[in-house]
Structures are given as C-alpha cells and as structure tokens.
Motif scaffolding. Structure first.
Motif: not given
Length: 733
Positions: A468-477, A525-532, A538-539, A559-567
């Motif tokens: 998660r941290r590596a992904q967040a750092e990349l999206y931030g860059r 969904r665990g993979v999708m939640r972690m990426q969201v 990162g934002a 369903a996917a939109r609700q995952i984003v809103l929940d996160e």
C-alpha cells in the motif's frame, strides 16, 4: 570437415566419406538456395550433372518433406512412400532405401543430408543418429559461410547480405541503430572436438554454473514460498538437472561434437517439437528448456548477457520476445526494439509506448538473421526493418527521418497553443501514461492533463503485489509531476493478456471476454480496496479522479463506486487526509454500457470511451489477430454512428465524455471523433502535436457536414469523402 579447401571441395569430400563409411551407393547434400527452394549441392552416387541443376520446393518430394518437417525420414522403399517425387535428371530411380535428416540450426532447416541404397533396408537408429550428428556439423559450417564460394556455390552467405522484413506496428517512430541481441547467437568456429573428455568437463562446469544461477533466482527476495513464480522456477531447476536432457547432450559430445554444438543439436530438436505442440502448457515448458539452452550456451562460450552499461549508441534491441521488466531494465538507452513474436496488446508494447521507443513486432526470422553490431533501420510507422541495408535504402530512410524531424519542429511550436478549430470549436487533448517515465512528456507534448494513467504496469513489472505504501508513494509522485493538471487513474485492468506473475492464470477459452478488469476487482475486493486507499493517500488532499475499466453493466459500476465511497468515509474516520474533491467515472469499452439506464449516466461523474476494446467488441474482431483487425475501419459508418449516439446521450445528461485509445492519436480519426461530438481525446504524448496541427487547420463543423453526407450516401466508410475534402483544402495528412 576441418580441412582446408573451397566450399564445393569440402562438400564433395564429405558426401564421399559418408557413402563409404555407411556403405551406401548414394550420399547427397541439399542446401537452401532461398526461403522455399532446396538445391542439390553435392552428391556421391547420383548423376554429377544434376549438381546445382536439381532444385525442389520445401515440402516437395521426400527431401522437401524432411526440410519442411525438421524430422528424419527413414524408408526401405522410397518410390512407394507417400510424397515421393521422381527427379529423372538425378538417376535415383534405381535406389530403393532412403534416409534423409534435416541440416538445421536452432530449429531452422538449412538443408537436407540424404543417403540411399539400391537394396531395400531400413537404416538403424545408430545410423540415423550418426547422420544427424554429421548434419549438425554441416549446419554449423553453413552458418559460418563455409560452403559459400565462387561460381555455382555463390549462395547467399549468412549474416552478410541485406535482410528486409515486414512486421506489425507496435509503436510508431523511426530510428537507425546498432543491433543488440537480447539472446546473442553463439557462432562456433570449430564445431568438431578432438577431446570428448575435455568437452564433457566444459559441459559440466557450465551446468554447475547454470544450476547456481537458477538456485539464486529461487532464493531471491521477490519469490514467495507457494507462489506461481516459485513453481515455474522449480520446474526450471528440474530441467537444469534432467538426466535425459544432459545424456542427449553428452551423446553428441561422445560423437565428436564441441559442447556448444551438442547443446544446439538438442535445442534444435526442442524447437522442432515446440513448433508442433498444440498444448499451451507443454509448449511453455519447452520454452523453458529452450531458455535454459540459451543460458548454457552463453556460459559455455563465456559470453555474459549484454549489460546496460555496454550498450552501443543508438542501440536497437532484437529479441524473440521480452517481458515488461526486462525492457524497463534497458530503458531509454534503447533507440528501438524489434521482436520476432509479440502482439499489439502485450506488456512490452505498453512499455515501449511509455518510453516512446519505435517498436516492430512479428518480424519473422530477425533473431536468426541479425548479429550483434549489425546496422538496422527500424520504421515503426510502417512496421518495416532493414538489416544491413544497401546505401540506396539508407539514403531514402535518412530523407524520411529528416522530414519527421522537420514536422516535429513544427509541432513543438504549437505546444502552448490550444487545439482550436477554424470554426471556433476547442478540443481538449490529454495524454495516456503508465510509468513515471511518461510524465516529463506532459509539459513537452502540450497535453492538458493525463486522461488515462494505467495503474497495472506497476503490478506487471513486479514479482509480488506492491504494498500500500509503495502504491501511495507512486501515485503521489505522479500527481507531483502533473503540477496541478488533472490525472485520471484507471483502477487495475488485469486479466486477459495482462497476467500478473503472482496471480494464478485462469484457463479461459476467451480471456478478453472473461474474468478481468472490474470483474476481477469486484471478486477480489481486498485488492480493489487497497488500491483505492493508496490512491487517496497518494492524493494527499489534492483532487482525485478514478475510473473503472471494462464496465459492462450499471450494477458493476454502482458496486465499485460504493467501495470508493466506503473507503473515503473510512479514511475520514481514521483521521487521514482525504482528497479535496473526488470524481468517480467509468470506461465504456463494451457496447452494452452505451445502452445502460439513464440512472447510470446521471450517477457517473465522467465517461471515457476505451476505443481499443470497444472497437474489437463492436466488430467482433480480435485486435490481436492480424487477419481480421485491419479489416475494420474506425471511420466505418456504423461505428461512427454508434459513437455519435454515445456523445448525444452523454450530452443529454450533462456527463463529460472523452475518447481514449490508438484512434484518438491518429489525426484524421481524431478530427472525426471531435466532429461526432467527443471534444476530449486522450492519446500517447507523441500524437498530440500531429493531432493539434490538423485540428487547427480545419473546421470541425464542416467536417461533420462531410461525414453526414457520406453517411447518407450509403457508403460503408466516410474515409474516402473525408480524405477528398481535406485534399480539396490542400491539407495532406
């Protein structure tokens, strides 16, 4: 074979010795004159006047069958064997028994070695094997150009003459450079060894080094216990210790071959089996064995893999195929890539586009023809390669390069200008990205943001799931590099041709229409939640735009939109910084989504038409299949009408819509898309200049009138009418 003399003299001596030793009346050598023609180049026993006069096609007669199939043919009664072809000029009608073995190197047939006798008899296994050994040495000598000489033996010398191949466009661009083989060919100066024991010792020393390499790969930090990658490497390790494989190589050495030639003999047999294998799993395992042979050959020859630091200036990588991580290792030190295999949707193509490297795919026989250091011209615009080109070809190529440079200079002058048509319509041009290497192009190309950031590339080039941290750092860059411009992140689009090394592949009959993209995300969904979560972190308080790929139904998006809103709510509850604003959109890549309920268009914040997938589903034409993908035109009336309906529907609901894909980066197609009402286009950075250059010279409204008239005329495509209209205005594209 090691004696001095001309090519004809050596061949004549060879066939005489073989006939005497095997006690046959005939021994003949047929070599390839060209791609499809075999020529009788030497014989003992047939009519001497037939030499260099008798020719036959590959696949024709028993000799042609041996060359075509790459397998020995052993028969006691040749005239009654299916496929027999009588060649009266040779006088072979009196000979009944026939044994032909292929003269081949690395699975490619260079000719055929034949023995014949008048009495009916089947040759023994030992005789077949012995003749195969001799054929292997003849192949090595042919590869070195030993048999090329003056007069009738003036055949095309390997690796010395120009070679031209037409492949498939992977990435546009042109370059002149120096060949760097990803798997260098090993040319053995002396294929015969006098000391079998010394060759055995060399073999086992190299095998010990090979096993050490494989063991180090298995012990690497990125390989997890129980993972798919470890299973593959374990199979690899078993092959490296396989007694049967090693015994077959040792047999070749015992028969007098150098260790390298003995390995190549077994490798040729493997490649012949691969060509006939229909089972994908078994074919992959044989590819593993082929790769092991390449590693073993490099160790025997004392050649290390070409290091990045040793790459020549303007290096052009030539390979059978290559993975995304390996291509990234070479990086921007390459000026071009040519692959013998590969497909337009492969990971290597995605990386090459990100690096803006000209790429040609499916360039047949390029790895056999090229040698390290050869000059090569790569025309990624047309899918052409010229190896060791003639001066006239090189001069014409230089003219094309100069014209492209002049055009690029003109495009650069438009960098800060808007894509504003003469009618006053403004088109927003954005770029596609997937690597940090793409982001410097954002400013230089004149793009107004990133319309598609492919997040899966970070996953494809690693052996484990990025944390998660590596992904967040990349999206931030990525957002830092965008300097406030909009970046649209596409969630993981994996499955189909994008198989993660640590995700067990699914056995699906049609993976492009199978378990992939949002379908996989909703099931995992665990993979999708972690990426969201990673995207939101990162934002770091900046605006965030997220879209889901391959949405086919409204419920999937909901369903996917609700995952984003929940996160988003969860991040708030944890006290983490949340995005300043949040846009949630979808990619329209299936025709079904165009007919979704009105509620979908009201709920989604934006829509991006994924042109590459949408076109293949619309026309039922696989874009990986060269036989059909070029038959369907983007300016087809049915397809343009469909896109116009999508644009009208999104306009009714006030839903922003863009078009993303290869067609957006083609100037004429981009103009037509804008004419149909799609005013935001996302493309590779290099396409922005040409697209902007055309749009600023035309009236979009007038283009729509021309398109509508062509649609009403009953034409299948509006392209002829559009091109004629442009020509009338003096505009060439």
């Amino acid at each position: 074979m090691a004696s001095k003399g001309g090519g004809q003299e050596r061949l004549d001596h060879i066939v005489t010795l073989i006939a005497e030793t095997m006690e046959t009346q005939v021994c003949s050598v047929y070599l390839r004159r060209d791609e499809r023609t075999l020529e009788l180049c030497a014989t003992e026993g047939l009519k001497a006047e037939a030499v260099h006069q008798t020719r036959l096609r590959v696949g024709q007669g028993l000799v042609g069958q041996v060359a075509d199939r790459g397998l020995p043919l052993n028969t006691a009664n040749a005239p009654k064997t299916p496929g027999f072809r009588y060649m009266p000029e040779t006088g072979e009608e009196v000979f009944s028994s026939f044994l032909g073995v292929p003269i081949q190197r690395l699975g490619e047939s260079l000719g055929v070695l034949v023995v014949q006798s008048s009495e009916e008899r089947a040759f023994s296994e030992d005789e077949v094997h012995g003749l195969e050994i001799i054929a292997m040495v003849i192949a090595e000598m042919a590869e070195l150009g030993t048999f090329v000489g003056d007069g009738p033996m003036a055949m095309a010398a390997p690796h010395r003459f120009p070679f031209f191949v037409r492949g498939v466009v992977g990435q546009e661009g042109v370059t002149e450079g120096t060949v760097v083989l990803h798997e260098p060919q090993i040319l053995v100066a002396n294929p015969v060894a006098d000391d079998p024991e010394a060759e055995r010792r060399r073999l086992h020393t190299a095998l010990h080094q090979l096993r050490g390499e494989v063991d180090r790969l298995m012990a690497a930090d990125g390989v997890e216990r129980g993972s798919e990658a470890l299973e593959v490497l374990e199979t690899y390790a078993m092959f490296a210790r396989d007694k049967g494989w090693i015994a077959r190589i040792e047999t070749g050495i015992d028969n007098g071959l150098a260790a390298e030639v003995a390995v190549e003999k077994e490798q040729s047999a493997t490649r012949t089996r691969m060509a006939k294998m229909t089972d994908a799993y078994l074919r992959d395992r044989l590819h593993d064995l082929d790769d092991l042979s390449n590693r073993l050959l490099r160790l025997l020859a004392g050649e290390a893999k070409t290091a990045q630091a040793e790459l020549p200036k303007n290096a052009v990588l030539v390979a059978r195929n290559i993975g995304p991580a390996e291509l990234l290792d070479y990086g921007k030190k390459l000026s071009g890539v040519v692959l013998e295999e590969g497909s337009v949707g492969s990971h290597a193509v995605i990386v090459a586009r990100a690096l803006a490297i000209p790429l040609v795919l499916q360039a047949a026989k390029i790895t056999r023809q090229a040698l390290n250091g050869d000059t090569i011209l790569v025309d990624g615009d047309e899918g052409l390669c010229h190896l060791r080109p003639e001066e006239t070809v090189r001069n014409a190529f230089h003219e094309k390069v100069a014209m492209r440079a002049e055009a690029q200079h003109a495009y650069a002058a438009l960098r800060d200008q808007p894509a504003l048509a003469t009618c006053g319509r403004r088109v927003t041009l954005m770029m596609n990205a997937g690597l940090m290497a793409d982001l410097p192009s954002l400013v230089g190309s004149g793009a107004e943001g990133v319309g598609l950031y492919r997040t899966e590339l970070q996953f494809l080039i690693r052996s484990t799931v990025p944390r998660r941290r590596a992904q967040a750092e990349l999206y931030g860059r990525v957002m830092d590099a965008a300097k406030g411009q909009r970046v649209v992140f596409r969630t993981l689009d994996i499955g189909s041709d994008k198989v993660l090394p640590y995700l067990k592949p699914q056995d699906e009959p049609n993976p492009a229409m199978g378990w992939r993209a949002i379908r996989l995300g909703l099931d995992r969904r665990g993979v999708m939640r972690m990426q969201v979560q990673s995207l939101m972190r990162g934002a770091n308080g900046r605006p965030l735009s997220v879209m889901f790929p391959m949405v086919a139904q409204f419920d999937e998006f909901r369903a996917a939109r609700q995952i984003v809103l929940d996160e988003y709510a969860r991040e708030q509850d944890l006290g983490h910084t949340v995005p300043e604003s949040l846009e949630i959109g979808a990619m329209l890549e299936t025709p079904s989504l165009a007919f979704a309920p009105d509620a979908f268009f009201e709920l989604t914040d934006f829509l991006s038409i994924g042109g590459n997938d949408l076109k293949q589903f619309f026309f039922a034409a696989d874009r990986e299949n060269e036989r059909v993908r070029r038959r369907y035109d983007t300016l087809n009336v049915s397809y343009l009408t469909f896109l116009g309906q999508i644009a009208d529907r999104t306009a009714t609901h006030g839903t922003p819509v863009s078009f993303c894909g290869e067609d957006a980066g083609r100037p004429v197609e981009a103009m037509a898309l804008a004419a149909m009402g799609i005013n935001t286009l996302s493309m590779r950075p290099a396409s922005i200049g040409p697209v902007k250059h055309l749009i600023r010279r035309v009236s979009i409204e007038e283009a729509r009138r021309v398109i509508d008239e062509a649609r009403c005329s009953g034409a299948q495509s509006v392209r002829p009418a559009v091109m004629a209209w442009l020509a009338d205005q003096g505009i060439t594209v």
